[in-house]
Design a protein around this motif. Structure first.
Motif, PDB file in Angstrom:
ATOM      1  N   ARG A  29      32.548  47.819  40.586  1.00  0.00           N
ATOM      2  CA  ARG A  29      31.598  48.720  40.199  1.00  0.00           C
ATOM      3  C   ARG A  29      30.840  47.815  38.803  1.00  0.00           C
ATOM      4  O   ARG A  29      29.887  48.537  38.401  1.00  0.00           O
ATOM      5  N   ALA A  30      31.197  46.784  38.377  1.00  0.00           N
ATOM      6  CA  ALA A  30      30.712  46.192  37.247  1.00  0.00           C
ATOM      7  C   ALA A  30      29.315  45.723  37.684  1.00  0.00           C
ATOM      8  O   ALA A  30      29.128  45.247  38.722  1.00  0.00           O
ATOM      9  N   VAL A  31      28.187  45.848  36.661  1.00  0.00           N
ATOM     10  CA  VAL A  31      26.935  45.327  36.996  1.00  0.00           C
ATOM     11  C   VAL A  31      26.547  44.241  36.558  1.00  0.00           C
ATOM     12  O   VAL A  31      26.081  43.251  37.413  1.00  0.00           O
ATOM     13  N   ASP A  32      27.148  43.791  35.672  1.00  0.00           N
ATOM     14  CA  ASP A  32      26.870  42.315  34.847  1.00  0.00           C
ATOM     15  C   ASP A  32      27.695  41.362  35.459  1.00  0.00           C
ATOM     16  O   ASP A  32      28.911  41.564  35.704  1.00  0.00           O
ATOM     17  N   PRO A  33      27.169  40.298  36.006  1.00  0.00           N
ATOM     18  CA  PRO A  33      27.982  39.343  36.729  1.00  0.00           C
ATOM     19  C   PRO A  33      28.958  38.477  36.069  1.00  0.00           C
ATOM     20  O   PRO A  33      30.039  38.020  36.612  1.00  0.00           O
ATOM     21  N   LEU A  34      28.772  38.394  34.706  1.00  0.00           N
ATOM     22  CA  LEU A  34      29.788  37.883  33.957  1.00  0.00           C
ATOM     23  C   LEU A  34      31.262  38.487  33.864  1.00  0.00           C
ATOM     24  O   LEU A  34      32.141  37.963  33.884  1.00  0.00           O
ATOM     25  N   ILE A  35      30.949  40.000  33.669  1.00  0.00           N
ATOM     26  CA  ILE A  35      32.169  41.060  33.574  1.00  0.00           C
ATOM     27  C   ILE A  35      32.692  40.984  34.987  1.00  0.00           C
ATOM     28  O   ILE A  35      34.176  41.029  35.335  1.00  0.00           O
ATOM     29  N   LYS A  36      31.787  40.931  36.147  1.00  0.00           N
ATOM     30  CA  LYS A  36      32.164  40.963  37.334  1.00  0.00           C
ATOM     31  C   LYS A  36      33.372  39.772  37.518  1.00  0.00           C
ATOM     32  O   LYS A  36      34.220  40.015  38.221  1.00  0.00           O
ATOM     33  N   GLY A  37      32.827  38.564  36.984  1.00  0.00           N
ATOM     34  CA  GLY A  37      33.524  37.475  37.315  1.00  0.00           C
ATOM     35  C   GLY A  37      34.838  37.343  36.620  1.00  0.00           C
ATOM     36  O   GLY A  37      35.856  36.820  37.090  1.00  0.00           O
ATOM     37  N   LEU A  38      34.851  37.912  35.387  1.00  0.00           N
ATOM     38  CA  LEU A  38      35.953  37.748  34.503  1.00  0.00           C
ATOM     39  C   LEU A  38      37.025  38.679  35.125  1.00  0.00           C
ATOM     40  O   LEU A  38      38.160  38.464  35.196  1.00  0.00           O
ATOM     41  N   LYS A  39      36.576  39.874  35.578  1.00  0.00           N
ATOM     42  CA  LYS A  39      37.682  41.059  36.231  1.00  0.00           C
ATOM     43  C   LYS A  39      38.001  40.317  37.625  1.00  0.00           C
ATOM     44  O   LYS A  39      39.240  40.514  37.945  1.00  0.00           O
ATOM     45  N   ARG A  40      37.226  39.502  38.379  1.00  0.00           N
ATOM     46  CA  ARG A  40      37.696  39.172  39.679  1.00  0.00           C
ATOM     47  C   ARG A  40      38.664  37.927  39.409  1.00  0.00           C
ATOM     48  O   ARG A  40      39.633  37.593  40.117  1.00  0.00           O
ATOM     49  N   SER A  41      38.464  37.028  38.351  1.00  0.00           N
ATOM     50  CA  SER A  41      39.141  35.781  37.945  1.00  0.00           C
ATOM     51  C   SER A  41      41.016  36.606  37.525  1.00  0.00           C
ATOM     52  O   SER A  41      41.948  35.976  37.994  1.00  0.00           O
ATOM     53  N   ILE A  42      40.798  37.591  36.887  1.00  0.00           N
ATOM     54  CA  ILE A  42      42.141  38.382  36.229  1.00  0.00           C
ATOM     55  C   ILE A  42      42.658  38.861  37.652  1.00  0.00           C
ATOM     56  O   ILE A  42      43.887  38.748  37.766  1.00  0.00           O
ATOM     57  N   MET A  43      41.958  39.446  38.427  1.00  0.00           N
ATOM     58  CA  MET A  43      42.430  40.024  39.911  1.00  0.00           C
ATOM     59  C   MET A  43      43.225  38.801  40.751  1.00  0.00           C
ATOM     60  O   MET A  43      44.069  39.119  41.194  1.00  0.00           O
ATOM     61  N   ASN A  44      42.501  37.615  40.517  1.00  0.00           N
ATOM     62  CA  ASN A  44      43.041  36.556  41.351  1.00  0.00           C
ATOM     63  C   ASN A  44      44.338  36.001  40.780  1.00  0.00           C
ATOM     64  O   ASN A  44      45.137  35.832  41.438  1.00  0.00           O
ATOM     65  N   MET A  45      44.583  36.122  39.448  1.00  0.00           N
ATOM     66  CA  MET A  45      45.785  35.888  38.938  1.00  0.00           C
ATOM     67  C   MET A  45      46.743  36.819  39.228  1.00  0.00           C
ATOM     68  O   MET A  45      47.742  36.550  39.539  1.00  0.00           O
ATOM     69  N   LEU A  46      46.432  37.949  38.997  1.00  0.00           N
ATOM     70  CA  LEU A  46      47.633  39.148  39.448  1.00  0.00           C
ATOM     71  C   LEU A  46      47.959  39.094  40.977  1.00  0.00           C
ATOM     72  O   LEU A  46      48.955  39.158  41.305  1.00  0.00           O
ATOM     73  N   LEU A  47      46.983  38.668  42.113  1.00  0.00           N
ATOM     74  CA  LEU A  47      47.355  38.463  43.161  1.00  0.00           C
ATOM     75  C   LEU A  47      48.314  37.257  43.464  1.00  0.00           C
ATOM     76  O   LEU A  47      49.294  37.418  44.129  1.00  0.00           O
ATOM     77  N   GLY A  48      48.062  36.352  42.708  1.00  0.00           N
ATOM     78  CA  GLY A  48      48.795  34.943  42.700  1.00  0.00           C
ATOM     79  C   GLY A  48      50.188  35.222  42.120  1.00  0.00           C
ATOM     80  O   GLY A  48      51.245  34.953  42.734  1.00  0.00           O
ATOM     81  N   ALA A  49      50.157  36.141  41.277  1.00  0.00           N
ATOM     82  CA  ALA A  49      51.727  36.496  40.431  1.00  0.00           C
ATOM     83  C   ALA A  49      52.049  37.333  41.389  1.00  0.00           C
ATOM     84  O   ALA A  49      53.609  37.106  41.676  1.00  0.00           O
ATOM     85  N   MET A  50      51.592  38.197  42.322  1.00  0.00           N
ATOM     86  CA  MET A  50      52.115  38.908  43.230  1.00  0.00           C
ATOM     87  C   MET A  50      52.746  38.201  44.448  1.00  0.00           C
ATOM     88  O   MET A  50      53.810  38.528  44.919  1.00  0.00           O
ATOM     89  N   LEU A  51      52.087  37.130  44.788  1.00  0.00           N
ATOM     90  CA  LEU A  51      52.663  36.294  45.865  1.00  0.00           C
ATOM     91  C   LEU A  51      53.862  35.530  45.383  1.00  0.00           C
ATOM     92  O   LEU A  51      54.678  35.203  46.193  1.00  0.00           O
TER      93      LEU A  51
END
Length: 100
Positions: A29-51
């Protein structure tokens, strides 16, 4: 003691899964590409922690057949790679956002 560890890992798994889903929805839902990238990087870390958590759970639940050990090791390595990849992406987008 082992049951406590199993329940703790299960709770961590659920927390990581819900948090990753929330960051996934908010990054879409984020419009700004920098905010989108930050949120996706946090999501990637959370998915790694989940694995990693899923791998540790399977180590405590199942006993060591060769197939189980291979799958656990694959999940563990993939999770660690996702965590480091997310950290690297987070650093990149943080530097872009701060303007340095």
């Amino acid at each position: 003691m082992i049951m406590l560890i199993k329940y703790l890992l299960f709770v961590l798994l659920v927390v990581f899964m819900i948090s990753a889903a929330m960051y996934s929805f908010s990054s879409r839902r984020a419009v700004d590409p920098l905010i989108k990238g930050l949120k996706r990087s946090i999501m990637n870390m959370l998915l790694g922690a989940m694995l990693v958590t899923l791998s540790l759970m399977s180590m405590f639940i199942f006993r060591g057949s060769t197939l189980n050990v291979v799958i656990e090791a694959a999940f563990l390595l993939l999770g660690i790679f996702n965590i480091f990849s997310g950290l690297r992406s987070h650093g990149y987008y943080s530097r872009l956002r701060s303007g340095s």
